[in-house]
Design a protein around this motif. Structure first.
Motif, mmCIF file in Angstrom:
data_model
loop_
_atom_site.group_PDB
_atom_site.id
_atom_site.type_symbol
_atom_site.label_atom_id
_atom_site.label_comp_id
_atom_site.label_asym_id
_atom_site.label_seq_id
_atom_site.Cartn_x
_atom_site.Cartn_y
_atom_site.Cartn_z
ATOM 1 N N GLU A 35 0.837 -1.198 0.000
ATOM 2 C CA GLU A 35 0.000 0.000 0.000
ATOM 3 C C GLU A 35 0.877 1.255 0.000
ATOM 4 O O GLU A 35 1.813 1.379 0.790
ATOM 5 N N GLN A 189 3.418 1.348 10.104
ATOM 6 C CA GLN A 189 2.397 0.347 9.788
ATOM 7 C C GLN A 189 2.263 0.263 8.276
ATOM 8 O O GLN A 189 2.139 1.278 7.598
ATOM 9 N N ARG A 191 0.477 -2.124 4.892
ATOM 10 C CA ARG A 191 -0.542 -3.090 4.498
ATOM 11 C C ARG A 191 -0.137 -3.718 3.167
ATOM 12 O O ARG A 191 0.216 -3.021 2.219
ATOM 13 N N LEU A 221 -5.687 -9.389 7.853
ATOM 14 C CA LEU A 221 -6.825 -8.563 8.253
ATOM 15 C C LEU A 221 -8.110 -8.978 7.544
ATOM 16 O O LEU A 221 -9.189 -8.883 8.114
ATOM 17 N N THR A 225 -5.952 -8.432 2.495
ATOM 18 C CA THR A 225 -5.008 -7.533 3.160
ATOM 19 C C THR A 225 -4.285 -8.244 4.290
ATOM 20 O O THR A 225 -4.902 -8.977 5.067
ATOM 21 N N GLY A 227 -1.828 -7.033 7.401
ATOM 22 C CA GLY A 227 -1.244 -5.914 8.125
ATOM 23 C C GLY A 227 0.160 -6.246 8.608
ATOM 24 O O GLY A 227 0.437 -7.366 9.033
#
Length: 370
Positions: A35, A189, A191, A221, A225, A227
């Protein structure tokens, strides 16, 4: 120990020594995107000049005429109220993809597409065209000679067109003027987005990352996705973390699916497609109608006779019926294909058979019709 028992023991040991073939594995780099590392679409409106009479008809395309007038006025040429008859100008839409982390001054490719009734963009030059993003800001400026992959030629009574001469491309035709602010190394963080969402694949990706790092930092997640919390040793150096984990090998899982394109007759089956025991038969009904009219002539020197056309119609009906073929329970994809091929049918009939098997509840797979 008897000879029979000894033979059975040797066979069992040989079976245990045979390696089990694992499924095909792929790199996380080939299964998912990170991401924030993405392209952005740009669009612009401009003019292509220098066409050899193959441009827009100004009387039919008012926006080309207005754009030409506005451009000339910016250059100090006033042609308001004048009659324009040039056919060397075409209005075009310019599209491009701004690469991830594109910096100012770097170049990128652009695509030029005719917007009016131009016959060809061959030999044309795109004038300076701002390229805007979805937020309305200008991120690049395009200009250059258009290269097309087709051509058009016509005469008084014939015309030939190969490819699409009204769409062209300019290699390195745009210069990036604005950067998208995104500092990857400062992220804590992340993704990971799977290209083919699947719960099992997401779980396997997270497990592979956690096994490599040694601490639980990745968590699925949803089916699409995963995480990822940046570990302490990678803080401030996220690029190294992504470089390490994108090379990890993961075996992707896939749902049993059959994809059908009825327009072209293409059928694609996944390896996990299974069917229950079912009997299949297929037959074709062919009706042939032929007309062979005959002409009836009167006899020689006949006074009242006249020539009459007598219709003759022949109708034939032929039914090609094939025997029932049994498709057994739990067979593999290869056996399923062999069983359907044994019926001697084409792709069109096979599509109807697969849909009928699905309607009967005997096939354990999703059928997607394109």
């Amino acid at each position: 120990m008897t000879r029979t028992l000894r033979t059975a023991l040797v066979a069992a040991l040989m079976a245990l020594s045979i390696p089990v073939s694992a499924g095909a594995t792929s790199r996380i780099k080939d299964l998912a995107n990170i991401e924030g590392i993405r392209q952005n679409q740009l669009i612009g409106y401009g003019l292509v000049v220098g066409l050899n009479g193959t441009g827009d008809t100004l009387n039919n395309i008012p926006f080309t005429k207005q754009s030409l007038q506005a451009m000339l006025e910016r250059l100090g040429v006033n042609i308001r109220g004048q009659t324009l008859r040039t056919g060397n100008v075409a209005a075009v839409m310019v599209t491009a993809n701004l690469p991830a982390f594109g910096t100012q001054g770097t170049r990128m490719d652009i695509t030029v597409s005719s917007l009016g009734d131009a016959k060809s963009l061959q030999g044309g030059v795109l004038l300076v065209t701002p390229l805007l993003g979805a937020d309305g800001n200008v991120y690049a400026v395009g200009q250059g000679s258009v290269a097309i992959g087709g051509f058009a030629a016509e005469g008084e009574a014939a015309k030939i067109v190969r490819g699409v001469p009204t769409v062209g491309r300019i290699a390195n035709g745009a210069i990036i003027e604005r950067e998208i602010d995104f500092n990857l190394n400062r992220e804590n963080q992340l993704r990971i987005a799977l290209r083919n969402p699947d719960l099992t694949t997401a779980k396997r990706v997270a497990a592979a990352i956690n096994d490599y790092i040694g601490v639980p930092t990745a968590e699925p997640l949803d089916p699409a996705t995963v995480g990822l919390t940046v570990p302490q040793q990678y803080r401030g150096n996220v690029v190294k973390l992504l470089t390490d984990i994108e090379q990890l090998q993961v075996e992707p899982d896939e749902a049993a699916k059959i994809v059908i394109d009825e327009r072209s007759g293409i059928i694609v089956m996944g390896r996990d497609v299974r069917v229950s025991t079912v009997a299949v038969a297929q037959g074709n009904l062919t009706v042939t109608i032929s007309e062979t009219p005959q002409v009836s002539q009167p006899g020689p020197f006949s006074r009242n006779g006249r020539t009459v056309t007598v219709p003759r119609t022949r109708i034939g009906v032929q039914e090609d019926s094939k025997k029932l073929a049994v498709v057994k329970n739990g067979i593999s994809l290869q056996q399923l294909v062999d069983g359907l091929n044994s019926l001697g049918i084409g792709p069109r009939d096979m599509i109807a058979i697969l849909q009928a098997i699905k309607a009967s509840g005997a096939i354990q797979a999703d059928i997607e019709v394109m």
